[in-house]
Design a protein around this motif. Sequence first.
Motif, PDB file in Angstrom:
ATOM      1  N   PRO A  87       0.834  -1.206   0.000  1.00 31.35           N
ATOM      2  CA  PRO A  87       0.000   0.000   0.000  1.00 31.35           C
ATOM      3  C   PRO A  87       0.869   1.256   0.000  1.00 31.35           C
ATOM      4  O   PRO A  87       1.846   1.355   0.742  1.00 31.35           O
ATOM      5  N   GLY A  88       0.522   2.202  -0.863  1.00 29.90           N
ATOM      6  CA  GLY A  88       1.267   3.454  -0.936  1.00 29.90           C
ATOM      7  C   GLY A  88       2.539   3.398  -1.741  1.00 29.90           C
ATOM      8  O   GLY A  88       3.206   4.427  -1.921  1.00 29.90           O
ATOM      9  N   ALA A  89       2.901   2.216  -2.256  1.00 27.94           N
ATOM     10  CA  ALA A  89       4.142   2.092  -3.010  1.00 27.94           C
ATOM     11  C   ALA A  89       4.013   2.756  -4.379  1.00 27.94           C
ATOM     12  O   ALA A  89       2.955   2.709  -5.015  1.00 27.94           O
ATOM     13  N   LYS A  90       5.085   3.369  -4.836  1.00 31.72           N
ATOM     14  CA  LYS A  90       5.118   3.931  -6.183  1.00 31.72           C
ATOM     15  C   LYS A  90       5.373   2.793  -7.167  1.00 31.72           C
ATOM     16  O   LYS A  90       6.356   2.061  -7.035  1.00 31.72           O
ATOM     17  N   VAL A  91       4.492   2.637  -8.119  1.00 34.77           N
ATOM     18  CA  VAL A  91       4.579   1.540  -9.084  1.00 34.77           C
ATOM     19  C   VAL A  91       4.652   2.132 -10.483  1.00 34.77           C
ATOM     20  O   VAL A  91       3.808   2.952 -10.865  1.00 34.77           O
ATOM     21  N   ASP A  92       5.648   1.734 -11.247  1.00 35.41           N
ATOM     22  CA  ASP A  92       5.829   2.284 -12.590  1.00 35.41           C
ATOM     23  C   ASP A  92       4.968   1.585 -13.632  1.00 35.41           C
ATOM     24  O   ASP A  92       4.503   2.208 -14.590  1.00 35.41           O
ATOM     25  N   ASP A  93       4.767   0.285 -13.487  1.00 26.66           N
ATOM     26  CA  ASP A  93       3.955  -0.433 -14.476  1.00 26.66           C
ATOM     27  C   ASP A  93       3.355  -1.683 -13.838  1.00 26.66           C
ATOM     28  O   ASP A  93       3.850  -2.187 -12.834  1.00 26.66           O
ATOM     29  N   PHE A  94       2.282  -2.158 -14.459  1.00 25.32           N
ATOM     30  CA  PHE A  94       1.584  -3.344 -13.971  1.00 25.32           C
ATOM     31  C   PHE A  94       0.931  -3.997 -15.183  1.00 25.32           C
ATOM     32  O   PHE A  94       0.197  -3.352 -15.936  1.00 25.32           O
ATOM     33  N   THR A  95       1.212  -5.278 -15.409  1.00 22.80           N
ATOM     34  CA  THR A  95       0.745  -5.973 -16.607  1.00 22.80           C
ATOM     35  C   THR A  95      -0.367  -6.952 -16.251  1.00 22.80           C
ATOM     36  O   THR A  95      -0.190  -7.820 -15.404  1.00 22.80           O
ATOM     37  N   PHE A  96      -1.515  -6.800 -16.914  1.00 25.21           N
ATOM     38  CA  PHE A  96      -2.626  -7.714 -16.652  1.00 25.21           C
ATOM     39  C   PHE A  96      -3.391  -7.959 -17.946  1.00 25.21           C
ATOM     40  O   PHE A  96      -3.303  -7.202 -18.904  1.00 25.21           O
ATOM     41  N   THR A  97      -4.131  -9.050 -17.975  1.00 24.60           N
ATOM     42  CA  THR A  97      -4.991  -9.358 -19.110  1.00 24.60           C
ATOM     43  C   THR A  97      -6.442  -9.288 -18.654  1.00 24.60           C
ATOM     44  O   THR A  97      -6.745  -9.440 -17.475  1.00 24.60           O
ATOM     45  N   VAL A  98      -7.338  -9.061 -19.604  1.00 26.48           N
ATOM     46  CA  VAL A  98      -8.773  -9.041 -19.338  1.00 26.48           C
ATOM     47  C   VAL A  98      -9.440 -10.034 -20.270  1.00 26.48           C
ATOM     48  O   VAL A  98      -9.179 -10.027 -21.476  1.00 26.48           O
ATOM     49  N   ALA A  99     -10.285 -10.905 -19.725  1.00 28.68           N
ATOM     50  CA  ALA A  99     -10.915 -11.949 -20.529  1.00 28.68           C
ATOM     51  C   ALA A  99     -12.366 -12.117 -20.102  1.00 28.68           C
ATOM     52  O   ALA A  99     -12.759 -11.742 -18.998  1.00 28.68           O
ATOM     53  N   SER A 100     -13.168 -12.700 -20.991  1.00 29.25           N
ATOM     54  CA  SER A 100     -14.561 -12.980 -20.664  1.00 29.25           C
ATOM     55  C   SER A 100     -15.139 -13.931 -21.700  1.00 29.25           C
ATOM     56  O   SER A 100     -14.521 -14.216 -22.732  1.00 29.25           O
ATOM     57  N   CYS A 101     -16.351 -14.407 -21.429  1.00 30.90           N
ATOM     58  CA  CYS A 101     -17.202 -15.063 -22.434  1.00 30.90           C
ATOM     59  C   CYS A 101     -16.519 -16.234 -23.126  1.00 30.90           C
ATOM     60  O   CYS A 101     -16.335 -16.235 -24.346  1.00 30.90           O
ATOM     61  N   GLN A 102     -16.142 -17.244 -22.381  1.00 35.31           N
ATOM     62  CA  GLN A 102     -15.469 -18.402 -22.957  1.00 35.31           C
ATOM     63  C   GLN A 102     -16.471 -19.551 -23.112  1.00 35.31           C
ATOM     64  O   GLN A 102     -16.953 -20.093 -22.129  1.00 35.31           O
ATOM     65  N   ALA A 103     -16.784 -19.891 -24.334  1.00 36.21           N
ATOM     66  CA  ALA A 103     -17.741 -20.970 -24.622  1.00 36.21           C
ATOM     67  C   ALA A 103     -16.967 -22.177 -25.132  1.00 36.21           C
ATOM     68  O   ALA A 103     -16.545 -22.203 -26.292  1.00 36.21           O
TER      69      ALA A 103
END
Length: 669
Positions: free
Chosen positions: A164-180
Amino acid sequence: MPYSNSRSSFNRRNFLQIAGVSAAAVAAGINAPAKAGAQSSLSSWGSSRGGDLPQDSELFGLGVAAGTPRHDSMILWTRLAPEPLAEDGHGGMTGGDVRVGWEVAKDEGFGDVVKQGEALAQRELAHSVHPQVTGLEPATEYFYRFRVDGKVSPVGRFKTLPAPGAKVDDFTFTVASCQAWYHGYFTPWKHIAQEPDLDMTIFVGDYIYEYGIVEGDNLWRQGASVPDVFKAKVETLEQYRLRYSLFKSDEHLQAAHARAAMAIVWDDHEVENNYAGKWSEIGTKAEHFLYQRAAAYRAFYENLPVAPPALPEGPNNRIYDSFDVGTLMRFNLVDTRQYREESAEDASILGAEQEQWLNDKLATSPAQWNVVVNSVVVVPIADSTDQWDGFPTARRRLIESLSKVSDPVVFTGDIHQHCAAEIQSESGQPVGVDHYRVIGTDPNGVDVLLGKTIFPFFHHSRRDVAGEKWSYYVKVVDASGTESAPSGKATSTSLPSVTAGQALATIGSFDRKGTEFQYSPKDYKKIVTAHPDQTITVGPDATPADVPYLLPGPGDKWAGSKSYTLKWTVKLDKPASKAALALWLIDTTKLGGVLDITVNDFHKQIELPQGATQGSRQGDASGEPTPLRPAAIEFALAEDTLKEGENQLVFTLREGGWLAWDALGIFAG
């Protein structure tokens, strides 16, 4: 047990049996009590009595997962299932409770184990466990695994959030949905599992689909077949468990879970298409539908790495959650299904308690980027009552809250498109960005990671935060795992839009509502009947209502085989020494083309390769990368280009394509 037509089996006792799990059972699934009566004990990760445990290397047939990320803790998950598709929904587990050992290490070889413990896999919870590992270091990579009687699970990996409160330069994440599962292969998950610096995955709903799976109808996955038990629509706890088992049997989905922690919200298909609160779309009585919802919510908990509040008490639970990535981002995950009222002007989609919770999280956020993760589209798209369109007053309240925080962004699922659009206030001011996306599937095993991108390049009229941008790349992955080269980077920029200036002449509306081809005007050949000479004249007092959105129309068989010219005469009552042109596109042909734009003596040429707004759909995996092109074409004219009186604008689309556009305008600069 299956429902009967009369539903005579519904009563309070059955309801509690299907939905109610004791607090002791939940606690044991997190941390096994010292003297629990289980079939196996795991002292120092050694072998122990096997009892009736399956002697099968596939005991962990549904893989492992981590979720509910925090800076100092993580929920781990596995479910014992040597026969994942056993029809009773128990994954082939025929015995009672089983002790499951777990350990967490800082290295993949487990030479530096920092945490270990036991959880109790109980038949009551389909032999799933959810150990909560605490006391971890922030922003640290860890590895984990499970063991039962000498059988070891696959190894999973996760990273804790920054402090908490840390300075973060970048953060990598993916977003997914609707898997049939039945519609195609999950090879995009293979791509995600191979991302080298992945911090987290966000899933925005429709992890499973409840429809019956029928060969020759919706079973498009080539080479796949399913037992007859899958042909029925899902309604019972056994059926929901079995449907999760089918979807989670995909090796690429398992690999993605093992690669990074997942934060998850549901949409409708985890229960039933388009359900709203206690209301079923197909007319099931509320008391009976709540029975079904309780079963669905319980199966959700049993099969995913979620915290204890996600286990229902009856038909109710809590999945909304919030966490920070240092001071860089605050994620707010909301539930748009459980608490929603029937669609109406003043109806709530979040419920009063959750809405107040979200407002508080936004108002108190220390983060630069404030992310709302929800399952349905916030921006207006089609007056759909299933989206936020059906809850206009609630949407206005949300947008008002978003307008008060730094850099708001919304992530959405549901509609099986990948788009991006500005969230605007009622006055038309941009407030934030709404991304809605899907991991697509193809029956031949070719998956498009992101289907279609509209407005991937943003022109903002405010929020010019230098150097801070949302970016993503796109790849196409075929069933063999072959990847295309990455597309160009799509970025949400802080570049001011020329449309913020005084409008001198416009055709169409710069309201950012033309984000979907099917929602634009239907009479595409209007220009041919209204303006046979292909010339439109506008001025300060005359803007035609019948505007041509498609050049040429789909009925014109010569489309793409010859040039097409649109002439526009703009009458000004005084010269404009500084001015700019804006052309907002909806779509262009995949064939490519060249657009020549002439304004009096000024000339500019725009290339439209492979569909300017379809850069995310690259087609051939072996081809060269196609840059994601801006769907909003804006540029300044040379000084003194526009004069008093008539000004001639000529748009010539050379052979090779067509384009559909949303709005065209000249603005004072």
